[in-house]
Motif scaffolding. Structure first.
Motif, PDB file in Angstrom:
ATOM      1  N   VAL A  48      -8.133  65.962  37.670  1.00 57.32           N
ATOM      2  CA  VAL A  48      -7.002  65.578  36.829  1.00 57.32           C
ATOM      3  C   VAL A  48      -7.528  64.540  35.847  1.00 57.32           C
ATOM      4  CG1 VAL A  48      -4.699  64.550  36.778  1.00 57.32           C
ATOM      5  CG2 VAL A  48      -5.379  65.992  38.718  1.00 57.32           C
ATOM      6  N   ALA A  49      -7.333  64.792  34.539  1.00 56.67           N
ATOM      7  CA  ALA A  49      -7.982  63.930  33.557  1.00 56.67           C
ATOM      8  C   ALA A  49      -7.123  63.692  32.324  1.00 56.67           C
ATOM      9  CB  ALA A  49      -9.312  64.555  33.150  1.00 56.67           C
ATOM     10  N   LEU A  50      -7.361  62.542  31.708  1.00 55.38           N
ATOM     11  CA  LEU A  50      -6.628  62.107  30.531  1.00 55.38           C
ATOM     12  C   LEU A  50      -7.612  61.681  29.446  1.00 55.38           C
ATOM     13  CD1 LEU A  50      -3.896  61.155  29.260  1.00 55.38           C
ATOM     14  CD2 LEU A  50      -4.316  58.956  30.361  1.00 55.38           C
ATOM     15  N   SER A  51      -7.367  62.089  28.208  1.00 52.70           N
ATOM     16  CA  SER A  51      -8.116  61.623  27.045  1.00 52.70           C
ATOM     17  C   SER A  51      -9.620  61.811  27.236  1.00 52.70           C
ATOM     18  CB  SER A  51      -7.732  60.167  26.769  1.00 52.70           C
ATOM     19  OG  SER A  51      -8.301  59.704  25.575  1.00 52.70           O
ATOM     20  N   LEU A  52     -10.408  60.732  27.173  1.00 51.29           N
ATOM     21  CA  LEU A  52     -11.860  60.843  27.373  1.00 51.29           C
ATOM     22  C   LEU A  52     -12.161  61.529  28.702  1.00 51.29           C
ATOM     23  CD1 LEU A  52     -14.885  60.219  26.894  1.00 51.29           C
ATOM     24  CD2 LEU A  52     -14.464  58.005  27.983  1.00 51.29           C
ATOM     25  N   GLY A  53     -11.415  61.184  29.728  1.00 50.21           N
ATOM     26  CA  GLY A  53     -11.601  61.841  31.023  1.00 50.21           C
ATOM     27  C   GLY A  53     -11.437  63.344  30.908  1.00 50.21           C
ATOM     28  N   GLY A  54     -10.550  63.776  30.009  1.00 47.41           N
ATOM     29  CA  GLY A  54     -10.355  65.204  29.766  1.00 47.41           C
ATOM     30  C   GLY A  54     -11.586  65.861  29.184  1.00 47.41           C
ATOM     31  N   THR A  55     -12.265  65.180  28.266  1.00 46.34           N
ATOM     32  CA  THR A  55     -13.486  65.764  27.706  1.00 46.34           C
ATOM     33  C   THR A  55     -14.570  65.852  28.780  1.00 46.34           C
ATOM     34  OG1 THR A  55     -14.325  63.655  26.846  1.00 46.34           O
ATOM     35  CG2 THR A  55     -12.979  64.971  25.355  1.00 46.34           C
ATOM     36  N   VAL A  56     -14.610  64.848  29.659  1.00 45.82           N
ATOM     37  CA  VAL A  56     -15.556  64.883  30.778  1.00 45.82           C
ATOM     38  C   VAL A  56     -15.201  66.033  31.716  1.00 45.82           C
ATOM     39  CG1 VAL A  56     -16.447  63.596  32.771  1.00 45.82           C
ATOM     40  CG2 VAL A  56     -16.023  62.404  30.598  1.00 45.82           C
ATOM     41  N   ALA A  57     -13.913  66.168  32.020  1.00 41.71           N
ATOM     42  CA  ALA A  57     -13.451  67.245  32.912  1.00 41.71           C
ATOM     43  C   ALA A  57     -13.762  68.619  32.329  1.00 41.71           C
ATOM     44  CB  ALA A  57     -11.955  67.109  33.166  1.00 41.71           C
ATOM     45  N   LEU A  58     -13.594  68.775  31.015  1.00 46.12           N
ATOM     46  CA  LEU A  58     -13.901  70.053  30.379  1.00 46.12           C
ATOM     47  C   LEU A  58     -15.398  70.352  30.457  1.00 46.12           C
ATOM     48  CD1 LEU A  58     -11.486  69.832  27.326  1.00 46.12           C
ATOM     49  CD2 LEU A  58     -11.289  71.379  29.290  1.00 46.12           C
ATOM     50  N   GLU A  59     -16.219  69.321  30.329  1.00 42.26           N
ATOM     51  CA  GLU A  59     -17.673  69.500  30.501  1.00 42.26           C
ATOM     52  C   GLU A  59     -17.991  69.944  31.928  1.00 42.26           C
ATOM     53  OE1 GLU A  59     -20.371  69.395  28.562  1.00 42.26           O
ATOM     54  OE2 GLU A  59     -19.412  68.730  26.715  1.00 42.26           O
ATOM     55  N   ILE A  60     -17.330  69.312  32.901  1.00 47.63           N
ATOM     56  CA  ILE A  60     -17.557  69.703  34.300  1.00 47.63           C
ATOM     57  C   ILE A  60     -17.144  71.152  34.511  1.00 47.63           C
ATOM     58  CG2 ILE A  60     -16.824  69.304  36.688  1.00 47.63           C
ATOM     59  CD1 ILE A  60     -16.509  66.304  35.938  1.00 47.63           C
ATOM     60  N   ALA A  61     -15.943  71.496  34.035  1.00 44.19           N
ATOM     61  CA  ALA A  61     -15.422  72.858  34.236  1.00 44.19           C
ATOM     62  C   ALA A  61     -16.282  73.903  33.539  1.00 44.19           C
ATOM     63  CB  ALA A  61     -13.983  72.942  33.736  1.00 44.19           C
ATOM     64  N   THR A  62     -16.830  73.574  32.385  1.00 48.68           N
ATOM     65  CA  THR A  62     -17.657  74.505  31.625  1.00 48.68           C
ATOM     66  C   THR A  62     -19.039  74.677  32.246  1.00 48.68           C
ATOM     67  OG1 THR A  62     -16.518  73.928  29.573  1.00 48.68           O
ATOM     68  CG2 THR A  62     -18.672  74.957  29.359  1.00 48.68           C
ATOM     69  N   ASN A  63     -19.641  73.558  32.638  1.00 47.79           N
ATOM     70  CA  ASN A  63     -21.025  73.593  33.109  1.00 47.79           C
ATOM     71  C   ASN A  63     -21.180  73.716  34.629  1.00 47.79           C
ATOM     72  OD1 ASN A  63     -22.410  73.285  30.524  1.00 47.79           O
ATOM     73  ND2 ASN A  63     -21.353  71.319  30.471  1.00 47.79           N
ATOM     74  N   TYR A  64     -20.130  73.379  35.369  1.00 47.98           N
ATOM     75  CA  TYR A  64     -20.173  73.430  36.833  1.00 47.98           C
ATOM     76  C   TYR A  64     -18.869  74.035  37.359  1.00 47.98           C
ATOM     77  CZ  TYR A  64     -23.501  69.753  35.540  1.00 47.98           C
ATOM     78  OH  TYR A  64     -24.499  69.033  34.938  1.00 47.98           O
TER      79      TYR A  64
END
Length: 192
Positions: free
Chosen positions: A91-107
């Motif tokens: 669960v992510a907000l703002s910058l955390g969302g960009t990090v979460a999208l990186e995680i979801a895309t790469n892992y």
């Protein structure tokens, strides 16, 4: 206080509850404290709540170099491994969302479910870059991120954070069984 070390960086984190793990990632110039109002309900619902302060934020190490959402995602993967977790709800907000999208895309196998709010795929626009440059200057100052966050705390989460929690609220898992007066006190571990 609990810390995770990754390379030369120290990450503060809060971990409470049992059950399916939920990793909460905060926004830029914020800290994990932004998630304080969600902790009690999530633990009551049987989730394990895991809230790190991203690098350069809160009680984690200062940000002294370029560090992208992809770098943050790699660090969060090492953090999950450190905790012995193969996957989590994110669960992510703002910058955390960009990090979460990186995680979801790469892992992708790491992400059981993904919730992203108030975020974006890229900072590659003139307006966002100007905003980011301003925040980078803030983050380079000692306690810059937390100072900025605290100055806007009530605007972000509202007056409800300062209102007393119901008297019946008790964290019911393990050694954390104790009442808290406010959501902020719950996150900070202050006894009622």
């Amino acid at each position: 206080m609990a810390f995770f070390y990754h390379g030369r960086d120290r990450y503060y984190y809060f971990d409470i509850g049992t059950g399916e793990p939920v990793l909460f990632l905060h926004g830029l110039c914020n800290s994990g404290r932004a998630w304080a109002p969600q902790i009690a309900d999530m633990v009551d619902q049987g989730y394990r709540v895991i809230i790190p302060d991203l690098l350069g934020h809160g009680a984690s190490s200062l940000l002294d170099r370029e560090f992208t959402p992809k770098n943050q995602a790699q660090a969060m993967m090492a953090f999950l491994e450190y905790l012995g977790l193969k996957s989590a709800i994110v669960v992510a907000l703002s910058l955390g969302g960009t990090v979460a999208l990186e995680i979801a895309t790469n892992y992708p196998a790491t992400v059981e479910k993904l919730v992203v709010a108030g975020s974006f795929l890229t900072m590659a626009t003139a307006d966002r870059q100007q905003m980011l440059n301003s925040w980078i200057e803030t983050l380079r100052q000692e306690n810059g991120g937390i100072t900025r966050f605290e100055s806007g705390w009530l605007g972000l989460v509202g007056q409800n954070l300062r209102k007393p929690l119901p008297a019946s609220l008790v964290i019911k898992h393990g050694k954390h069984k104790r009442p808290y007066k406010t959501a902020k006190a719950l996150y900070n571990g202050a006894k009622a």
